[in-house]
Design an enzyme around this catalytic site. Structure first.
Site, PDB file in Angstrom:
ATOM      1  N   ARG A  23      20.974 -15.947  -6.087  1.00 31.91           N
ATOM      2  CA  ARG A  23      22.140 -15.088  -5.831  1.00 31.91           C
ATOM      3  C   ARG A  23      21.975 -13.681  -6.418  1.00 31.91           C
ATOM      4  O   ARG A  23      22.761 -12.790  -6.126  1.00 31.91           O
ATOM      5  CB  ARG A  23      23.409 -15.759  -6.394  1.00 31.91           C
ATOM      6  N   SER A 412      10.546  38.159 -25.566  1.00 31.98           N
ATOM      7  CA  SER A 412      11.069  37.440 -24.408  1.00 31.98           C
ATOM      8  C   SER A 412      10.031  37.417 -23.304  1.00 31.98           C
ATOM      9  O   SER A 412       9.230  38.345 -23.164  1.00 31.98           O
ATOM     10  CB  SER A 412      12.328  38.139 -23.889  1.00 31.98           C
ATOM     11  N   ARG A 447       0.480  43.646 -21.210  1.00 36.97           N
ATOM     12  CA  ARG A 447       1.311  43.916 -20.032  1.00 36.97           C
ATOM     13  C   ARG A 447       1.005  45.324 -19.572  1.00 36.97           C
ATOM     14  O   ARG A 447       0.426  46.134 -20.323  1.00 36.97           O
ATOM     15  CB  ARG A 447       2.789  43.770 -20.374  1.00 36.97           C
TER      16      ARG A 447
END
Ligand code: UD1
Ligand code: CA
Length: 470
Positions: A23, A412, A447
């Site tokens: 079941r 950041s 960068r």
């Protein structure tokens, strides 16, 4: 041991666990379905062990090695070759008990809310009644599919009739068979030999042993319970959910009584074995799963999900997901952090909003406050990883490590391409892609230089005006 215990006859427990659980509609053996993160069979075994039996035999099917894996040391396994019913299962269970003289307690592995006190009370009732068999019964308002207890005119148990074999009148009986029994071994064995399968399912029912014992002139006693919860059997996923809710409430109640504030028990989920210290606040919608531990005076939630996580004292874990990690005392996590396996936040560290950390150590008082991914990294003490930093740890083939020293300040949007080391007291410039080591105390800048195009806005506006005139 007290004298009452030393005088009792030896006790063996046979636990039936071989059923297919049709079941449940599952490929997993029914007794391995979990109640608060633990197979239901384990609770029944615990209940059995708490009465210090001399032997414990668990009956499984021949193909159920998965059940064997969860048996504690000292539990024996008996194999029921074919599922021919609960009576046949007990025949298999007493096989290893040849030569054992004493009482045989039979428990069904799908009645997981039963506890040690309950089983001890059943055992005591059996000893007091000096009966050949003692069976647990209870009156239910809605007795559903349970076997019914038929009593004679003097109110003594006469037999058990299964629901599917019962007449309409017998189905009206609201006293049911719970499935927890104690038999005297020397009475049980011959009764098992006389079981027949002349019933609706064509099975050998243990329940038929009751009238066989009575026919043979034995006394059968009943242990009448009033605790419906203890007696609940699991045959479908609906019943599994009901039993889970009951167990969950028991676990929450234990935590609350030990000094934990549970803001909203209705929406709080704790697994068996989870520990929480006093004065900790568990807010709504929180899951504490597996081997999770939370210390004292901490706050978890709302909406936190912890699996196998360790959280120390005075820590906050707000709306976050934590897996296999250590969050030390005084840490702040979230809202909306995802802390993955093998991460350690040392004391007072922070993993803030939209931060994912995996296989890394964040040192004492260091912070990763916003929008960052940190993987395979070691960060020293008192460092600050600024918003939007990424440890680029995967080159498409292998994972590489990042080392960040003490008192580092990254800018950041720094991308740290591993393997790379940033020395103590170093800085990185915002927007840098760091591919080479940054020495101690240095500023890593990687960068494009900014250039400003003078007068751009004016030239752009006049061009647009001309276009409109054309
Ligand atoms: C059984 C009782 C019923 C009682 C109910 C209580 C019988 C015939 N009926 O019904 O009177 O009210 O429990 O919950 O005993 N098992 C085996 N081998 C088998 C069949 C079953 O090991 O061949 C095990 C199952 O794994 C389970 C237990 O025995 O743990 C009970 O079997 P199940 O089929 O669930 O019996 P019920 O129909 O619930
Ligand atoms: Ca059952």
């Amino acid at each position: 041991m007290n004298t009452a215990e030393t005088k009792r006859p030896p006790l063996a427990v046979v636990i039936l666990a071989a059923g297919l659980g049709t079941r449940m509609k599952s490929d997993v053996p029914k007794v391995l379905h979990e109640v608060c993160g633990r197979p239901m069979l384990s609770y029944v075994i615990d209940a059995a062990l708490s009465v210090s039996p001399d032997r414990v035999v668990v009956v499984t099917g021949p193909d159920q090695e998965a059940i064997v894996e969860i048996l504690p040391v000292g539990c024996e396994r008996a194999v029921q070759q074919q599922r021919r019913g609960t009576g046949d299962a007990v025949r298999a269970g007493v096989e290893p008990l040849q030569g054992f003289e004493g009482d045989i307690m039979v428990l069904y592995g799908d009645v997981p809310l039963v506890d040690g006190d309950f089983v001890a009370a059943l055992h005591q009732r059996h000893l007091d009644a000096d009966a050949a068999a003692t069976l647990t019964t209870i009156d239910l308002d809605d007795p559903e599919h349970y076997g019914r207890i038929v009593r004679d005119d003097d109110g003594r148990v006469a037999r058990i009739v299964e629901y599917r074999d019962a007449t309409p009148e017998e189905r009206e009986i609201d006293e049911i068979n719970v499935g927890l029994y104690v038999f005297r071994g020397d009475a049980l064995r011959p009764a098992l030999g006389r079981l027949e399968s002349d019933n609706d399912q064509g099975e050998l029912y243990l329940t038929d042993a009751v009238h066989l014992l009575i026919d043979a002139g034995h006394t059968v006693a009943s242990f009448e319970s009033v605790d419906e919860e203890m007696c609940m059997g699991v045959n479908s996923r609906v019943e599994l959910a009901v039993v889970n809710a009951a167990m969950r409430w028991r676990l929450l109640e234990r935590l609350m009584l030990a000094g934990v504030t549970v803001e909203d028990p209705e929406t709080t989920y704790v697994d068996y074995g989870v520990e929480v210290g006093r004065d900790t606040l568990i807010r709504a919608g929180t899951h504490l799963l597996g081997r999770t531990t939370v210390g004292a005076a901490s706050e978890v939630g709302p909406g936190s999900f912890l699996r196998d996580a360790f959280v120390g004292d005075r820590a906050r874990v707000i709306s976050s997901h934590l897996y296999e990690c250590v969050i030390s005392s005084g840490c702040n996590v979230g809202p909306f952090a995802y802390i993955r396996p093998n991460t350690v936040l040392a004391e007072g560290a922070k993993a803030g909003t939209f931060v994912e950390i995996k296989n890394s150590r964040i040192g004492e008082r260091s912070k990763v406050p916003h929008l960052s991914y940190v993987g395979d990294a070691i960060v020293g003490v008192d460092s600050n990883i600024a918003a939007g930093n990424i440890t680029a740890n995967y080159d498409g083939y292998d994972k590489h490590a990042t080392q960040i020293g003490d008192r580092v300040r990254t800018g950041s949007d720094t991308t740290i391409v591993a393997p790379v080391t940033i020395g103590d007291d170093a800085f990185t410039a915002a927007g840098s892609v760091i591919t080479r080591d940054v020495p101690e105390g240095a500023l890593g800048v990687a960068r494009e230089q900014q250039k400003n195009i003078e007068g751009y806005a004016g030239r752009r506006a006049s061009r647009r005006l001309r276009e409109q005139q054309d």
